[in-house]
Design a protein around this motif. Structure first.
Motif, PDB file in Angstrom:
ATOM      1  N   GLU A 193       0.841  -1.201   0.000  1.00  0.00           N
ATOM      2  CA  GLU A 193       0.000   0.000   0.000  1.00  0.00           C
ATOM      3  C   GLU A 193       0.876   1.250   0.000  1.00  0.00           C
ATOM      4  N   LEU A 194       0.939   1.899  -1.164  1.00  0.00           N
ATOM      5  CA  LEU A 194       1.804   3.068  -1.311  1.00  0.00           C
ATOM      6  C   LEU A 194       1.396   4.195  -0.370  1.00  0.00           C
ATOM      7  N   ASP A 195       0.092   4.426  -0.239  1.00  0.00           N
ATOM      8  CA  ASP A 195      -0.372   5.543   0.593  1.00  0.00           C
ATOM      9  C   ASP A 195      -0.007   5.347   2.062  1.00  0.00           C
ATOM     10  N   LYS A 196      -0.154   4.124   2.556  1.00  0.00           N
ATOM     11  CA  LYS A 196       0.174   3.859   3.959  1.00  0.00           C
ATOM     12  C   LYS A 196       1.679   4.022   4.217  1.00  0.00           C
ATOM     13  N   ILE A 197       2.489   3.565   3.285  1.00  0.00           N
ATOM     14  CA  ILE A 197       3.939   3.682   3.444  1.00  0.00           C
ATOM     15  C   ILE A 197       4.356   5.150   3.471  1.00  0.00           C
ATOM     16  N   ILE A 198       3.792   5.938   2.576  1.00  0.00           N
ATOM     17  CA  ILE A 198       4.145   7.366   2.516  1.00  0.00           C
ATOM     18  C   ILE A 198       3.685   8.086   3.781  1.00  0.00           C
ATOM     19  N   ILE A 199       2.454   7.814   4.203  1.00  0.00           N
ATOM     20  CA  ILE A 199       1.928   8.480   5.397  1.00  0.00           C
ATOM     21  C   ILE A 199       2.776   8.161   6.623  1.00  0.00           C
ATOM     22  N   GLY A 200       3.119   6.894   6.797  1.00  0.00           N
ATOM     23  CA  GLY A 200       3.945   6.521   7.934  1.00  0.00           C
ATOM     24  C   GLY A 200       5.336   7.117   7.866  1.00  0.00           C
ATOM     25  N   SER A 201       5.904   7.192   6.661  1.00  0.00           N
ATOM     26  CA  SER A 201       7.278   7.663   6.506  1.00  0.00           C
ATOM     27  C   SER A 201       7.428   9.161   6.737  1.00  0.00           C
ATOM     28  N   VAL A 202       6.390   9.940   6.427  1.00  0.00           N
ATOM     29  CA  VAL A 202       6.503  11.398   6.594  1.00  0.00           C
ATOM     30  C   VAL A 202       6.201  11.847   8.017  1.00  0.00           C
ATOM     31  N   MET A 203       5.668  10.965   8.848  1.00  0.00           N
ATOM     32  CA  MET A 203       5.272  11.372  10.189  1.00  0.00           C
ATOM     33  C   MET A 203       6.422  11.946  11.030  1.00  0.00           C
ATOM     34  N   PRO A 204       7.676  11.423  10.944  1.00  0.00           N
ATOM     35  CA  PRO A 204       8.761  12.045  11.718  1.00  0.00           C
ATOM     36  C   PRO A 204       9.037  13.491  11.324  1.00  0.00           C
ATOM     37  N   LEU A 205       8.556  13.920  10.151  1.00  0.00           N
ATOM     38  CA  LEU A 205       8.767  15.294   9.702  1.00  0.00           C
ATOM     39  C   LEU A 205       7.612  16.218  10.079  1.00  0.00           C
ATOM     40  N   VAL A 206       6.491  15.635  10.474  1.00  0.00           N
ATOM     41  CA  VAL A 206       5.286  16.428  10.766  1.00  0.00           C
ATOM     42  C   VAL A 206       5.494  17.269  12.025  1.00  0.00           C
ATOM     43  N   PRO A 207       5.166  18.571  11.979  1.00  0.00           N
ATOM     44  CA  PRO A 207       5.401  19.481  13.124  1.00  0.00           C
ATOM     45  C   PRO A 207       4.318  19.384  14.178  1.00  0.00           C
ATOM     46  N   GLY A 208       4.200  18.255  14.845  1.00  0.00           N
ATOM     47  CA  GLY A 208       3.125  18.065  15.814  1.00  0.00           C
ATOM     48  C   GLY A 208       3.229  18.988  17.009  1.00  0.00           C
ATOM     49  N   LEU A 209       4.434  19.091  17.603  1.00  0.00           N
ATOM     50  CA  LEU A 209       4.611  19.949  18.777  1.00  0.00           C
ATOM     51  C   LEU A 209       4.397  21.410  18.423  1.00  0.00           C
ATOM     52  N   LEU A 210       4.874  21.828  17.253  1.00  0.00           N
ATOM     53  CA  LEU A 210       4.714  23.219  16.829  1.00  0.00           C
ATOM     54  C   LEU A 210       3.249  23.569  16.662  1.00  0.00           C
ATOM     55  N   LEU A 211       2.490  22.676  16.061  1.00  0.00           N
ATOM     56  CA  LEU A 211       1.062  22.921  15.867  1.00  0.00           C
ATOM     57  C   LEU A 211       0.322  22.954  17.197  1.00  0.00           C
ATOM     58  N   THR A 212       0.690  22.047  18.103  1.00  0.00           N
ATOM     59  CA  THR A 212       0.067  22.027  19.434  1.00  0.00           C
ATOM     60  C   THR A 212       0.341  23.325  20.185  1.00  0.00           C
ATOM     61  N   ASN A 213       1.594  23.795  20.140  1.00  0.00           N
ATOM     62  CA  ASN A 213       1.945  25.046  20.810  1.00  0.00           C
ATOM     63  C   ASN A 213       1.222  26.234  20.196  1.00  0.00           C
ATOM     64  N   ALA A 214       1.026  26.187  18.877  1.00  0.00           N
ATOM     65  CA  ALA A 214       0.306  27.284  18.212  1.00  0.00           C
ATOM     66  C   ALA A 214      -1.129  27.373  18.739  1.00  0.00           C
ATOM     67  N   VAL A 215      -1.779  26.224  18.863  1.00  0.00           N
ATOM     68  CA  VAL A 215      -3.162  26.211  19.364  1.00  0.00           C
ATOM     69  C   VAL A 215      -3.204  26.653  20.824  1.00  0.00           C
ATOM     70  N   ARG A 216      -2.269  26.181  21.631  1.00  0.00           N
ATOM     71  CA  ARG A 216      -2.250  26.544  23.046  1.00  0.00           C
ATOM     72  C   ARG A 216      -1.975  28.038  23.231  1.00  0.00           C
ATOM     73  N   ASP A 217      -1.099  28.594  22.404  1.00  0.00           N
ATOM     74  CA  ASP A 217      -0.833  30.029  22.490  1.00  0.00           C
ATOM     75  C   ASP A 217      -2.056  30.847  22.095  1.00  0.00           C
ATOM     76  N   LEU A 218      -2.767  30.399  21.071  1.00  0.00           N
ATOM     77  CA  LEU A 218      -3.986  31.100  20.660  1.00  0.00           C
ATOM     78  C   LEU A 218      -5.039  31.040  21.761  1.00  0.00           C
ATOM     79  N   MET A 219      -5.163  29.868  22.391  1.00  0.00           N
ATOM     80  CA  MET A 219      -6.137  29.728  23.476  1.00  0.00           C
ATOM     81  C   MET A 219      -5.759  30.574  24.688  1.00  0.00           C
ATOM     82  N   ALA A 220      -4.454  30.795  24.883  1.00  0.00           N
ATOM     83  CA  ALA A 220      -3.994  31.602  26.011  1.00  0.00           C
ATOM     84  C   ALA A 220      -4.021  33.101  25.705  1.00  0.00           C
ATOM     85  N   GLY A 221      -4.393  33.480  24.481  1.00  0.00           N
ATOM     86  CA  GLY A 221      -4.492  34.882  24.122  1.00  0.00           C
ATOM     87  C   GLY A 221      -3.253  35.472  23.479  1.00  0.00           C
ATOM     88  N   HIS A 222      -2.235  34.646  23.213  1.00  0.00           N
ATOM     89  CA  HIS A 222      -1.017  35.136  22.552  1.00  0.00           C
ATOM     90  C   HIS A 222      -1.212  35.007  21.047  1.00  0.00           C
TER      91      HIS A 222
END
Length: 251
Positions: A193-222
């Motif tokens: 399954e090409l799609d599953k392999i690609i999705i799994g392989s790109v996950m280490p590059l995905v900015p999960g912490l950055l996106l989470t911090n962006a949402v938390r900062d917006l919720m905190a009023g920053h």
């Protein structure tokens, strides 16, 4: 004497804030830590303004007002440094450290290089790529192909980031490598399954912490910091998606 103490306290606050911001802490955590440190040393009239690229900190007194700006150019993720800075901050709040001792402790934390080796990072990225395939309901036959594609993609990211030091370009080229390797492995019958392999392989590059911090900062009023981090995360997602899209279009 009071002016000298103000200067020393300001240096401690800015050093703590700079390390927190550089290593992935939320904006409100940076501001709160700086204000707590200043208050612990008797500086009760303080203001801090933090954005992803800089810190402005002011200490007000009857005699004068001191303000200083610190520029933050490099940002990464190092939760251990954040934890160590928080430990120093708590020690200051409990009155167990003087200004000089606190500054020395923070300098010691800043000087430590605790990043994992390239081999360890590569191994973690490879294994996590395979595990993400399973998590996204892929088959075990795609585990090894994802490990190979994810590892080569992450290695390419490290190399291009060292070569050009432009995060967007590095992530784009890493995504291209992942797309090409995944396509080749599926084409020769090593993966299914090409799609599953690609999705799994790109996950280490995905900015999960950055996106989470962006949402938390917006919720905190920053709003400035939240929007800035959100834009940064969007650029990363665009780079990854663009690299994969080009490969799938051409192949």
């Amino acid at each position: 004497m009071e002016q000298k103490k103000q200067k020393e306290v300001m240096e401690v606050c800015l050093l703590a804030g700079k390390m927190l911001l550089e290593n992935g802490a939320e904006t409100y955590r940076v501001e709160d830590t700086m204000l707590r440190i200043a208050n612990a040393f008797g500086m009760t009239k303080c203001d801090s303004f933090v954005v992803p690229t800089g810190i402005i900190f002011s200490i007000h007194s009857d005699e004068q007002e001191k303000t200083k700006l610190v520029r933050v150019s490099n940002r990464t993720t190092d939760l251990l440094k954040i934890t160590n800075v928080n430990k120093v901050s708590r020690s200051i709040s409990e009155g167990r450290l003087s200004v000089k001792e606190a500054y020395d402790a923070l300098q010691e934390i800043e000087a430590k290089k605790v990043t994992f080796s390239v081999t360890t990072q590569l191994l973690a990225a490879s294994l996590s790529s395979g595990c993400f395939v399973i998590m996204f309901l892929g088959g075990w036959k795609d585990f090894i192909p994802a490990v190979i594609a994810g590892g080569l993609g992450f290695l390419g990211f490290l190399f291009f980031n060292w070569l050009v030091n432009v995060k967007f370009v590095s992530e784009f080229l890493a995504a291209v490598i992942i797309g090409v390797v995944s396509y080749i492995l599926v084409h020769i019958g090593f993966g299914q399954e090409l799609d599953k392999i690609i999705i799994g392989s790109v996950m280490p590059l995905v900015p999960g912490l950055l996106l989470t911090n962006a949402v938390r900062d917006l919720m905190a009023g920053h709003l400035v910091s939240g929007i800035s981090k959100g834009a940064d995360a969007f650029l990363t997602a665009f780079a990854i998606g663009g690299g994969i899209a080009i490969v799938l279009t051409l192949l």
